[in-house]
Design an enzyme around this catalytic site. Structure first.
Site, PDB file in Angstrom:
ATOM      1  N   THR A  72       0.848  -1.202   0.000  1.00 24.87           N
ATOM      2  CA  THR A  72       0.000   0.000   0.000  1.00 24.87           C
ATOM      3  C   THR A  72       0.882   1.249   0.000  1.00 24.87           C
ATOM      4  OG1 THR A  72      -1.746  -1.183   1.170  1.00 24.87           O
ATOM      5  CG2 THR A  72      -1.803   1.229   1.283  1.00 24.87           C
ATOM      6  N   ASN A 147      -4.480  -9.587  -8.440  1.00 23.30           N
ATOM      7  CA  ASN A 147      -4.658 -10.329  -7.191  1.00 23.30           C
ATOM      8  C   ASN A 147      -5.869 -11.260  -7.215  1.00 23.30           C
ATOM      9  OD1 ASN A 147      -5.423  -7.501  -7.296  1.00 23.30           O
ATOM     10  ND2 ASN A 147      -6.495  -7.835  -5.381  1.00 23.30           N
ATOM     11  N   SER A 195       5.685  -6.523  -1.655  1.00 20.51           N
ATOM     12  CA  SER A 195       5.280  -6.624  -0.252  1.00 20.51           C
ATOM     13  C   SER A 195       5.678  -7.993   0.280  1.00 20.51           C
ATOM     14  CB  SER A 195       3.763  -6.445  -0.176  1.00 20.51           C
ATOM     15  OG  SER A 195       3.316  -6.612   1.143  1.00 20.51           O
ATOM     16  N   HIS A 197       4.670  -9.893   2.826  1.00 19.12           N
ATOM     17  CA  HIS A 197       3.737 -10.904   3.354  1.00 19.12           C
ATOM     18  C   HIS A 197       2.999 -11.688   2.274  1.00 19.12           C
ATOM     19  CE1 HIS A 197      -0.434  -9.050   3.096  1.00 19.12           C
ATOM     20  NE2 HIS A 197       0.287  -7.976   2.884  1.00 19.12           N
ATOM     21  N   THR A 233      12.732   4.988  11.367  1.00 21.34           N
ATOM     22  CA  THR A 233      13.690   3.952  11.764  1.00 21.34           C
ATOM     23  C   THR A 233      13.375   2.652  11.025  1.00 21.34           C
ATOM     24  OG1 THR A 233      13.903   4.974  13.918  1.00 21.34           O
ATOM     25  CG2 THR A 233      14.559   2.657  13.766  1.00 21.34           C
ATOM     26  N   CYS A 323      -9.321  -7.355   1.070  1.00 22.58           N
ATOM     27  CA  CYS A 323      -9.582  -5.998   1.547  1.00 22.58           C
ATOM     28  C   CYS A 323     -11.059  -5.657   1.404  1.00 22.58           C
ATOM     29  CB  CYS A 323      -8.734  -5.000   0.776  1.00 22.58           C
ATOM     30  SG  CYS A 323      -7.039  -5.513   0.638  1.00 22.58           S
TER      31      CYS A 323
HETATM   32  N1  PLP Z   1      -1.282  -4.468  -4.467  1.00 20.01           N
HETATM   33  C1  PLP Z   1      -1.812  -5.676  -4.677  1.00 20.01           C
HETATM   34  C2  PLP Z   1      -1.965  -6.186  -6.072  1.00 20.01           C
HETATM   35  C3  PLP Z   1      -2.237  -6.450  -3.600  1.00 20.01           C
HETATM   36  O1  PLP Z   1      -2.780  -7.645  -3.807  1.00 20.01           O
HETATM   37  C4  PLP Z   1      -2.090  -5.924  -2.285  1.00 20.01           C
HETATM   38  C5  PLP Z   1      -2.591  -6.675  -1.101  1.00 20.01           C
HETATM   39  O2  PLP Z   1      -3.636  -7.303  -1.156  1.00 20.01           O
HETATM   40  C6  PLP Z   1      -1.514  -4.661  -2.132  1.00 20.01           C
HETATM   41  C7  PLP Z   1      -1.123  -3.958  -3.239  1.00 20.01           C
HETATM   42  C8  PLP Z   1      -1.305  -4.058  -0.770  1.00 20.01           C
HETATM   43  O3  PLP Z   1      -0.202  -4.640  -0.145  1.00 20.01           O
HETATM   44  P1  PLP Z   1       0.003  -4.552   1.449  1.00 20.01           P
HETATM   45  O4  PLP Z   1      -0.973  -5.523   2.046  1.00 20.01           O
HETATM   46  O5  PLP Z   1       1.418  -4.967   1.679  1.00 20.01           O
HETATM   47  O6  PLP Z   1      -0.244  -3.152   1.855  1.00 20.01           O
END
Ligand code: PLP
Length: 387
Positions: A72, A147, A195, A197, A233, A323
């Site tokens: 994000t 996604n 990202s 995770h 930090t 989300c």
């Molecule tokens: N972009 C895409 C394509 C994603 O699937 C996601 C998370 O679902 C994000 C951005 C956001 O990543 P983060 O959860 O690390 O903020």
């Protein structure tokens, strides 16, 4: 009860090696990477090592890696860091909300956005991106892999178009990282976001590739961390975890982990498609998709009801993006691909972990037909009473 987690695109667990790599940095090696004493130096070198791994992962220079808090922030930084009043922005209608909501925000300061729609298979046509460009276009942002459908977008072609037009190009590679090889030079992008995770690393940490010489405003200001590109930090354990996850992802790609995963996904997909009244969203024989994802519609039932029924049987999947879970609005991705509301609502995403097994697929293939049959038998949608 057996539990099978098939929602890897929402998040993934740490691999044990990632956990082990991070462990010392919570307690014994807790130093601040900016401190000059030994404790600080230990933290600093750990961050440097992770930076070098990320540079290899992305095919860039160490100095082009900027650590941050995740996808994000990476996406927001591209938009808020580059766009100014009067600029035009081109993106796709199937981006993550980290891009779409940021586009809404900059609309308030006079940035106009063109949202390019995908075709029915979920693919963005580079020619449509080219058509959307204007003399005042400053930035193009297109994701590497979607996604929800897993469809891999033609970022290399889009990169060439952006280059020819002299506009900045950002790639949200959050769902592609670890699943397809990343190469920012080949992609021709100025910025790329990942990202941890989503690739078996820790939550709350990620990185942006920022091509050398890309003049952009930092999102966070304060100290001179990350070459003044991202104050705060450093999250040393998180950064170490991201580095380890990237290293394992590179090995995995070389060792054919994705081929193995693709076979499991294909068996899962064809097994589910044996149920009458089902089909793949964003599928298609020659359409490139990340190996772990399939998105399937089920006629005559509510997707949300199926997510809950499967959860009760120990299977975690998602209807659309995490989300948006809980929201009744159908997926903006599936709607943009031209699905009607009813079919978009009746679609589920199955996304496999790297650690998925044949037994996991067998279990899901046992549980899904039973749940579908049960729900269809009691469903008002099936009876034609729901609009
Ligand atoms: N972009 C895409 C394509 C994603 O699937 C996601 C998370 O679902 C994000 C951005 C956001 O990543 P983060 O959860 O690390 O903020």
């Amino acid at each position: 009860m057996k539990r099978v987690y098939m929602d890897a695109n929402a998040t993934t667990p740490l691999l044990p090696e990632v956990m082990e790599a991070m462990r010392p940095y919570w307690m014994e090696r807790f130093g601040n990477a900016s401190s000059i004493h030994l404790d600080g130096q230990q933290a600093h070198s750990a961050v440097d090592r992770a930076r070098a791994t990320l540079a290899e992962f992305l095919n860039c220079h160490d100095a082009e890696v900027v650590f941050n808090s995740g996808g994000t922030e990476g996406d927001n930084t591209a938009i808020f860091g580059l766009l100014r009043p009067g600029d035009h922005f081109v993106t796709s209608a199937i981006e993550h909300s980290a891009i779409l909501a940021a586009a809404e925000r900059v609309a308030r300061i006079g940035v106009e956005t063109t949202f390019v729609a995908p075709d029915a298979s979920g693919l963005i046509d580079p020619a449509e991106i080219e058509r959307a460009l204007r003399p005042d276009t400053r930035l193009v942002s297109v994701m590497l892999a979607n996604n929800e459908t897993g469809v891999i977008q033609p970022v290399e072609e889009i990169g060439k178009i952006a280059r020819a037009a002299g506009v900045f190009f950002h790639i949200d590679a959050v769902q592609g990282a670890g699943k397809v090889p990343l190469d920012v030079r080949r992609f021709g992008c100025h910025l790329l976001s990942i990202s941890a995770h989503k690739m078996h690393g820790p939550k709350g940490v990620g990185a942006n590739f920022v091509r050398r010489g890309t003049a952009m405003e930092a999102l966070l200001v304060g100290g001179s961390h990350e070459r003044r590109q991202r104050a705060g930090t450093e999250n040393v354990p998180g950064i170490v975890g991201l580095g380890k996850a990237a290293e394992l992802a590179m090995h995995g790609l070389e060792e054919g982990v994705m081929e193995r995963m693709g076979k499991l996904r294909d068996r899962l997909e064809s097994g589910i498609l044996e149920i009458a009244g089902t089909g793949v969203n964003g599928g298609g024989k020659d359409l490139p998709r990340v190996a772990n994802t399939t998105n399937i519609w089920f006629d005559n039932l509510e997707g949300e009801a199926l997510v809950i029924a499967l959860d009760l049987k120990g299977v975690a999947v998602s209807g659309g993006s995490a989300c948006h879970s809980g929201a009744t609005e159908p997926s903006h991705v599936l709607m943009a691909m031209g699905l009607n509301k009813r079919r978009a609502r009746a679609s589920l995403r199955f996304s496999l972990l790297k650690t998925a097994t044949d037994e996991d697929v067998d279990y899901v293939l046992k549980v899904v037909p039973e749940a579908v049959q049960h729900l269809r038998a009691i469903s008002p949608v099936a009876a034609g009473t729901a609009g």
